[in-house]
Design a protein around this motif. Structure first.
Motif, mmCIF file in Angstrom:
data_model
loop_
_atom_site.group_PDB
_atom_site.id
_atom_site.type_symbol
_atom_site.label_atom_id
_atom_site.label_comp_id
_atom_site.label_asym_id
_atom_site.label_seq_id
_atom_site.Cartn_x
_atom_site.Cartn_y
_atom_site.Cartn_z
ATOM 1 N N ARG A 137 -28.154 -16.404 -4.354
ATOM 2 C CA ARG A 137 -27.450 -15.961 -3.139
ATOM 3 C C ARG A 137 -28.519 -15.635 -2.115
ATOM 4 O O ARG A 137 -29.412 -14.824 -2.402
ATOM 5 N N VAL A 138 -28.455 -16.245 -0.939
ATOM 6 C CA VAL A 138 -29.448 -15.970 0.113
ATOM 7 C C VAL A 138 -28.748 -15.157 1.199
ATOM 8 O O VAL A 138 -27.749 -15.589 1.765
ATOM 9 N N ILE A 139 -29.278 -13.959 1.457
ATOM 10 C CA ILE A 139 -28.610 -13.030 2.373
ATOM 11 C C ILE A 139 -29.571 -12.658 3.508
ATOM 12 O O ILE A 139 -30.658 -12.127 3.271
ATOM 13 N N GLY A 140 -29.135 -12.939 4.738
ATOM 14 C CA GLY A 140 -29.925 -12.560 5.920
ATOM 15 C C GLY A 140 -29.246 -11.376 6.599
ATOM 16 O O GLY A 140 -28.021 -11.382 6.766
ATOM 17 N N ILE A 141 -30.033 -10.375 6.972
ATOM 18 C CA ILE A 141 -29.450 -9.155 7.557
ATOM 19 C C ILE A 141 -30.197 -8.771 8.827
ATOM 20 O O ILE A 141 -31.436 -8.779 8.865
ATOM 21 N N ASP A 142 -29.436 -8.426 9.859
ATOM 22 C CA ASP A 142 -30.041 -7.941 11.102
ATOM 23 C C ASP A 142 -29.056 -6.970 11.761
ATOM 24 O O ASP A 142 -27.845 -7.135 11.613
ATOM 25 N N ASN A 143 -29.591 -5.983 12.467
ATOM 26 C CA ASN A 143 -28.667 -5.024 13.100
ATOM 27 C C ASN A 143 -28.423 -5.316 14.577
ATOM 28 O O ASN A 143 -27.796 -4.513 15.264
ATOM 29 N N SER A 144 -28.929 -6.455 15.061
ATOM 30 C CA SER A 144 -28.660 -6.838 16.446
ATOM 31 C C SER A 144 -27.468 -7.803 16.466
ATOM 32 O O SER A 144 -27.571 -8.934 15.977
ATOM 33 N N PRO A 145 -26.320 -7.365 17.041
ATOM 34 C CA PRO A 145 -25.156 -8.254 17.074
ATOM 35 C C PRO A 145 -25.466 -9.585 17.769
ATOM 36 O O PRO A 145 -24.979 -10.632 17.348
ATOM 37 N N ALA A 146 -26.295 -9.541 18.812
ATOM 38 C CA ALA A 146 -26.627 -10.770 19.548
ATOM 39 C C ALA A 146 -27.373 -11.752 18.641
ATOM 40 O O ALA A 146 -27.108 -12.961 18.648
ATOM 41 N N MET A 147 -28.318 -11.237 17.857
ATOM 42 C CA MET A 147 -29.082 -12.087 16.930
ATOM 43 C C MET A 147 -28.154 -12.653 15.854
ATOM 44 O O MET A 147 -28.196 -13.840 15.532
ATOM 45 N N VAL A 148 -27.322 -11.769 15.292
ATOM 46 C CA VAL A 148 -26.462 -12.168 14.175
ATOM 47 C C VAL A 148 -25.492 -13.267 14.608
ATOM 48 O O VAL A 148 -25.300 -14.260 13.900
ATOM 49 N N GLU A 149 -24.932 -13.116 15.800
ATOM 50 C CA GLU A 149 -23.980 -14.116 16.281
ATOM 51 C C GLU A 149 -24.655 -15.488 16.393
ATOM 52 O O GLU A 149 -24.148 -16.503 15.915
ATOM 53 N N ARG A 150 -25.851 -15.498 17.002
ATOM 54 C CA ARG A 150 -26.565 -16.771 17.155
ATOM 55 C C ARG A 150 -27.027 -17.312 15.813
ATOM 56 O O ARG A 150 -27.021 -18.523 15.566
ATOM 57 N N CYS A 151 -27.469 -16.404 14.949
ATOM 58 C CA CYS A 151 -27.950 -16.811 13.621
ATOM 59 C C CYS A 151 -26.835 -17.500 12.841
ATOM 60 O O CYS A 151 -27.045 -18.548 12.221
ATOM 61 N N LYS A 152 -25.645 -16.903 12.899
ATOM 62 C CA LYS A 152 -24.507 -17.497 12.177
ATOM 63 C C LYS A 152 -24.235 -18.906 12.683
ATOM 64 O O LYS A 152 -23.931 -19.811 11.916
ATOM 65 N N GLY A 153 -24.362 -19.104 14.002
ATOM 66 C CA GLY A 153 -24.154 -20.430 14.582
ATOM 67 C C GLY A 153 -25.211 -21.418 14.116
ATOM 68 O O GLY A 153 -24.905 -22.547 13.730
ATOM 69 N N MET A 154 -26.466 -20.975 14.131
ATOM 70 C CA MET A 154 -27.573 -21.867 13.746
ATOM 71 C C MET A 154 -27.467 -22.288 12.280
ATOM 72 O O MET A 154 -27.814 -23.408 11.918
#
Ligand code: GEK
Ligand code: PPY
Length: 291
Positions: A137-154
């Motif tokens: 299971r590969v889990i990426g975590i960040d507390n910046s909503p802006a980063m997370v939103e873009r990360c999910k898209g990428m």
């Protein structure tokens, strides 16, 4: 060999290159040449590749006087982050390649791999690629909503989970590889040991923590030399003197670097049996710590 970020000359393209075998840099250059020949707007699939790409926005945040006090991972930073980190951290691309290699070496079957402070998911992708076939299971975590939103898209086609969370609250369990790629430097100094202890405890026997940081130097002359070299690197990457000095002010008390020996001592205190530095370029270094 390469993750999902390809910077070709001054094209500032972010792309995903997928093929059965890992492509080499020349393969990628060829793929981009063929795209260039057919016109930049046209989406083509060079033979043997699946290439998806979007234009990477150039970091011009500190060219203007209007920017927030301090440094925050808001939407403005997230929108240019791939360009910003690539042109600001010497050896960043090399670090990602080694994260993939280290994941290949240390990922254990059916374990969890964490990328803490994942931003746009470059190291998350490296963990995913490096551990392919091991049912991790590969889990990426960040507390910046802006980063997370873009990360999910990428990373929407990648078998990874992306969470918006403070890494100080994240439970680490059944882990074989944990990555802190240029993240501990943003955590309050008093919180750093506790975070490392939690990671050490969540690792399986044989597990590793990969940690990259901007580093400080105790000797003043050495410190000055290393900072000058870093700033020369940034100038060579196209940042102006004004952009460099504005960002230096913004990062003050936000990004707090520490000397390498402080890191290694703290890793020992956190319970890691050994640690070493496997990469350094000027005032940026990458370490590995063994459970
Ligand atoms: N407490 C926190 N909890 C969660 N995330 C945090 C926290 N503090 C900071 N962050 C996040 O840590 C990331 C740091 S950037 C990491 C690069 C990435 N690792 C990469 O390999 O590309 C490095 C840099 O900007 O120099 C940002 O996305 C923050 O939101
Ligand atoms: O740009 C700098 O001076 C840095 O120290 C690296 C960096 C890269 C991306 C966000 C914040 C700091």
């Amino acid at each position: 060999m390469i993750g999902h970020i390809a910077i070709i000359d001054d094209y500032f393209l972010t792309g995903w290159i997928q093929r059965m075998d890992p492509p080499c840099f020349d393969d990628i250059r060829c793929a981009f040449d063929s795209i260039r020949n057919r016109g930049r707007k046209k989406r083509v699939k060079p033979e043997g590749f699946c290439v998806r790409f979007r234009r990477m926005s150039r970091d011009v945040i500190y060219t203007s006087e209007i920017h927030s006090n301090g440094f925050v991972f808001d939407d403005k930073v997230a929108s240019v982050f791939a360009d910003m980190i690539g042109r600001s951290v010497p050896g960043y691309g090399q670090t990602l390649q080694m994260v993939e290699l280290l994941a290949h070496q240390f990922a254990q079957a059916e374990s969890n791999l964490y990328d803490l402070g994942c931003s746009l998911g470059a190291a998350t992708m490296a963990l995913s690629r490096g551990s392919a076939g091991k049912d991790c299971r590969v889990i990426g975590i960040d507390n910046s909503p802006a980063m997370v939103e873009r990360c999910k898209g990428m990373l929407k086609d990648e078998p990874v989970e992306i969470l918006c969370q403070d890494i100080l609250d994240t439970a680490i369990e059944n882990a074989s590889v944990v990555v802190l790629n240029f993240v501990l430097q943003f955590i309050e100094r008093e919180e750093r040991l506790q975070l490392l202890k939690k990671i050490q405890q969540g690792l399986r026997p044989g597990g590793v923590l990969i940690i990259s940081e901007k580093i400080a130097f105790v000797d003043e002359a050495e410190s000055r030399r290393q900072i000058e070299l870093h700033e020369a690197f940034k100038r060579a990457q196209g940042y102006s003197e004004l952009e460099i000095s504005r960002k230096r002010s913004a990062l003050e008390n936000v990004l707090v670097p520490e000397p390498l020996d402080v890191h290694h001592h703290r890793l020992k205190q956190a319970g890691f049996s050994a640690s070493n530095t496997w990469f350094q370029c000027f005032n940026f270094a990458s370490m590995i710590a063994f459970k």
